[in-house]
Design a protein around this motif. Structure first.
Motif, PDB file in Angstrom:
ATOM      1  N   ASP A  29      -1.118  -0.846   6.611  1.00 23.90           N
ATOM      2  CA  ASP A  29      -2.588  -0.011   6.180  1.00 23.90           C
ATOM      3  C   ASP A  29      -1.904   1.187   5.692  1.00 23.90           C
ATOM      4  O   ASP A  29      -1.739   2.141   6.654  1.00 23.90           O
ATOM      5  CB  ASP A  29      -3.807   0.211   7.044  1.00 23.90           C
ATOM      6  CG  ASP A  29      -4.932   0.588   6.448  1.00 23.90           C
ATOM      7  OD1 ASP A  29      -4.720   1.255   5.254  1.00 23.90           O
ATOM      8  OD2 ASP A  29      -5.990  -0.027   6.861  1.00 23.90           O
ATOM      9  N   ARG A  31      -3.411   3.811   4.950  1.00 21.83           N
ATOM     10  CA  ARG A  31      -4.121   4.876   5.577  1.00 21.83           C
ATOM     11  C   ARG A  31      -3.789   5.464   6.807  1.00 21.83           C
ATOM     12  O   ARG A  31      -4.096   6.349   7.236  1.00 21.83           O
ATOM     13  CB  ARG A  31      -5.699   4.517   5.342  1.00 21.83           C
ATOM     14  CG  ARG A  31      -6.404   4.316   4.063  1.00 21.83           C
ATOM     15  CD  ARG A  31      -7.741   3.653   4.117  1.00 21.83           C
ATOM     16  NE  ARG A  31      -7.636   2.452   4.856  1.00 21.83           N
ATOM     17  CZ  ARG A  31      -8.370   1.526   4.724  1.00 21.83           C
ATOM     18  NH1 ARG A  31      -9.683   1.716   4.269  1.00 21.83           N
ATOM     19  NH2 ARG A  31      -8.277   0.292   5.205  1.00 21.83           N
ATOM     20  N   TYR A  32      -3.088   4.496   7.502  1.00 21.29           N
ATOM     21  CA  TYR A  32      -2.700   4.980   9.015  1.00 21.29           C
ATOM     22  C   TYR A  32      -1.304   4.947   9.376  1.00 21.29           C
ATOM     23  O   TYR A  32      -0.862   5.957  10.129  1.00 21.29           O
ATOM     24  CB  TYR A  32      -3.377   3.818   9.787  1.00 21.29           C
ATOM     25  CG  TYR A  32      -5.093   3.748   9.860  1.00 21.29           C
ATOM     26  CD1 TYR A  32      -5.784   4.697  10.102  1.00 21.29           C
ATOM     27  CD2 TYR A  32      -5.606   2.853   9.128  1.00 21.29           C
ATOM     28  CE1 TYR A  32      -7.011   4.704   9.945  1.00 21.29           C
ATOM     29  CE2 TYR A  32      -6.938   2.618   9.035  1.00 21.29           C
ATOM     30  CZ  TYR A  32      -7.734   3.614   9.356  1.00 21.29           C
ATOM     31  OH  TYR A  32      -9.168   3.559   9.096  1.00 21.29           O
ATOM     32  N   LYS A  33      -0.597   3.713   8.970  1.00 28.96           N
ATOM     33  CA  LYS A  33       0.793   3.896   9.088  1.00 28.96           C
ATOM     34  C   LYS A  33       1.168   3.726  10.785  1.00 28.96           C
ATOM     35  O   LYS A  33       0.388   3.419  11.565  1.00 28.96           O
ATOM     36  CB  LYS A  33       1.522   4.560   8.464  1.00 28.96           C
ATOM     37  CG  LYS A  33       1.491   4.488   6.817  1.00 28.96           C
ATOM     38  CD  LYS A  33       2.442   5.431   6.068  1.00 28.96           C
ATOM     39  CE  LYS A  33       2.172   5.170   4.591  1.00 28.96           C
ATOM     40  NZ  LYS A  33       3.186   5.740   3.677  1.00 28.96           N
ATOM     41  N   LYS A 129       0.565   9.295   4.103  1.00 26.86           N
ATOM     42  CA  LYS A 129      -0.568   8.552   4.036  1.00 26.86           C
ATOM     43  C   LYS A 129      -1.749   8.834   3.212  1.00 26.86           C
ATOM     44  O   LYS A 129      -1.897   9.916   2.636  1.00 26.86           O
ATOM     45  CB  LYS A 129      -1.191   8.641   5.647  1.00 26.86           C
ATOM     46  CG  LYS A 129      -0.364   8.275   6.697  1.00 26.86           C
ATOM     47  CD  LYS A 129      -1.075   8.315   7.952  1.00 26.86           C
ATOM     48  CE  LYS A 129      -1.441   9.863   8.213  1.00 26.86           C
ATOM     49  NZ  LYS A 129      -2.068   9.960   9.530  1.00 26.86           N
ATOM     50  N   MET A 130      -2.550   7.778   2.747  1.00 24.85           N
ATOM     51  CA  MET A 130      -3.791   7.975   2.005  1.00 24.85           C
ATOM     52  C   MET A 130      -4.703   8.473   2.959  1.00 24.85           C
ATOM     53  O   MET A 130      -4.737   8.462   4.224  1.00 24.85           O
ATOM     54  CB  MET A 130      -4.189   6.478   1.320  1.00 24.85           C
ATOM     55  CG  MET A 130      -3.200   5.910   0.307  1.00 24.85           C
ATOM     56  SD  MET A 130      -3.692   4.191   0.064  1.00 24.85           S
ATOM     57  CE  MET A 130      -4.486   4.827  -1.804  1.00 24.85           C
ATOM     58  N   GLY A 131      -5.843   8.894   2.322  1.00 22.22           N
ATOM     59  CA  GLY A 131      -7.105   9.609   2.971  1.00 22.22           C
ATOM     60  C   GLY A 131      -7.576   8.315   3.887  1.00 22.22           C
ATOM     61  O   GLY A 131      -7.728   7.303   3.277  1.00 22.22           O
ATOM     62  N   ARG A 132      -8.052   8.662   4.972  1.00 23.06           N
ATOM     63  CA  ARG A 132      -8.743   7.560   5.852  1.00 23.06           C
ATOM     64  C   ARG A 132     -10.141   7.156   5.294  1.00 23.06           C
ATOM     65  O   ARG A 132     -10.039   6.074   5.361  1.00 23.06           O
ATOM     66  CB  ARG A 132      -8.805   8.151   7.394  1.00 23.06           C
ATOM     67  CG  ARG A 132      -9.372   7.121   8.254  1.00 23.06           C
ATOM     68  CD  ARG A 132      -9.365   7.835   9.678  1.00 23.06           C
ATOM     69  NE  ARG A 132     -10.414   8.930   9.587  1.00 23.06           N
ATOM     70  CZ  ARG A 132     -11.935   8.742   9.687  1.00 23.06           C
ATOM     71  NH1 ARG A 132     -12.372   7.626   9.705  1.00 23.06           N
ATOM     72  NH2 ARG A 132     -12.715   9.973   9.858  1.00 23.06           N
ATOM     73  N   LYS A 133     -10.751   7.821   4.357  1.00 18.65           N
ATOM     74  CA  LYS A 133     -11.963   7.715   4.118  1.00 18.65           C
ATOM     75  C   LYS A 133     -11.873   6.812   2.469  1.00 18.65           C
ATOM     76  O   LYS A 133     -12.885   6.657   1.988  1.00 18.65           O
ATOM     77  CB  LYS A 133     -12.859   8.816   4.209  1.00 18.65           C
ATOM     78  CG  LYS A 133     -13.271   8.983   5.349  1.00 18.65           C
ATOM     79  CD  LYS A 133     -14.186  10.264   5.350  1.00 18.65           C
ATOM     80  CE  LYS A 133     -14.518  10.706   6.818  1.00 18.65           C
ATOM     81  NZ  LYS A 133     -15.242  11.848   7.028  1.00 18.65           N
ATOM     82  N   VAL A 134     -10.537   6.565   2.120  1.00 17.93           N
ATOM     83  CA  VAL A 134     -10.563   6.204   0.749  1.00 17.93           C
ATOM     84  C   VAL A 134     -11.014   4.799   0.964  1.00 17.93           C
ATOM     85  O   VAL A 134     -10.410   3.900   1.820  1.00 17.93           O
ATOM     86  CB  VAL A 134      -9.101   6.409   0.294  1.00 17.93           C
ATOM     87  CG1 VAL A 134      -8.804   5.379  -1.066  1.00 17.93           C
ATOM     88  CG2 VAL A 134      -8.832   7.573   0.173  1.00 17.93           C
ATOM     89  N   LEU A 136     -10.483   1.031   0.170  1.00 22.82           N
ATOM     90  CA  LEU A 136      -9.267   0.636  -0.382  1.00 22.82           C
ATOM     91  C   LEU A 136      -9.293  -0.972  -0.110  1.00 22.82           C
ATOM     92  O   LEU A 136      -9.687  -1.180   1.301  1.00 22.82           O
ATOM     93  CB  LEU A 136      -7.907   1.435   0.691  1.00 22.82           C
ATOM     94  CG  LEU A 136      -6.746   0.714   0.310  1.00 22.82           C
ATOM     95  CD1 LEU A 136      -6.361   0.834  -1.046  1.00 22.82           C
ATOM     96  CD2 LEU A 136      -5.750   1.276   1.459  1.00 22.82           C
TER      97      LEU A 136
END
Length: 175
Positions: A29, A31-33, A129-134, A136
């Protein structure tokens, strides 16, 4: 409920070992990795060294699984400076020149296939990482980024499509 939870998070051997599939899904994911897995393992295991060992084990096993998806044959790196194999046009003095180019070609091949070369998995984990709240859809993310991550995107889609529960199938039998 706890029994059902343990069935999926613990190995059937009864050891205190969390499921690799869930760990792989978190890592894949964007957003987390690995950072979220690290946080979770540090929260679960009281011993920091045990948490680090678990994270290393998960990372190693994901790398081994990724190797199964990687192409089996790799085209060795070749330079445009490598002389052609037509030796009829080469003079004796140019044979020494050819050997020098062969040395560089051998060096380039070794460098291209060395273990320090980054895999698609390494590149993915090194990317921010992508933003957690994105909002997706992870499967769409991997499909859209197949050109960048190649075989890793196939591995991710295979892992992320595994059902994470058997509640539906168990409730069907219960009915």
């Amino acid at each position: 409920m706890k029994k059902k939870f343990d069935k999926y998070w613990f190995n059937s051997s009864g050891e205190d070992d969390y499921s690799m599939l869930f760990a792989f899904a978190v890592i894949l994911d964007p957003r987390y990795k690995l950072s979220f897995l690290k946080y979770c393992y540090e929260s679960i295991f009281e011993d920091e060294i045990e948490a680090i060992l678990k994270i290393s084990d998960v990372r190693f096993k994901l790398g081994m699984l990724f190797k199964e998806y990687a192409p089996k044959t790799r085209v060795p790196y070749e330079t445009s400076l490598t002389p052609s194999s037509n030796s009829n046009t080469m003079s004796t003095s140019s044979s020494d020149h050819k050997r020098k180019f062969d040395i560089f070609a051998d060096y380039d091949k070794r460098e291209a296939s060395s273990s320090c070369a980054k895999t698609q998995l390494d590149i993915y984990l090194d990317d921010p990482k992508m933003g957690r709240k994105v909002g997706l859809d992870i499967l769409i993310f991997w499909k859209e980024n197949e050109h960048w991550y190649g075989e890793l995107s196939h591995l991710a889609r295979d892992i992320l499509t595994v059902p994470l529960t058997t509640v539906a199938s168990e409730s069907t039998f219960s009915i």
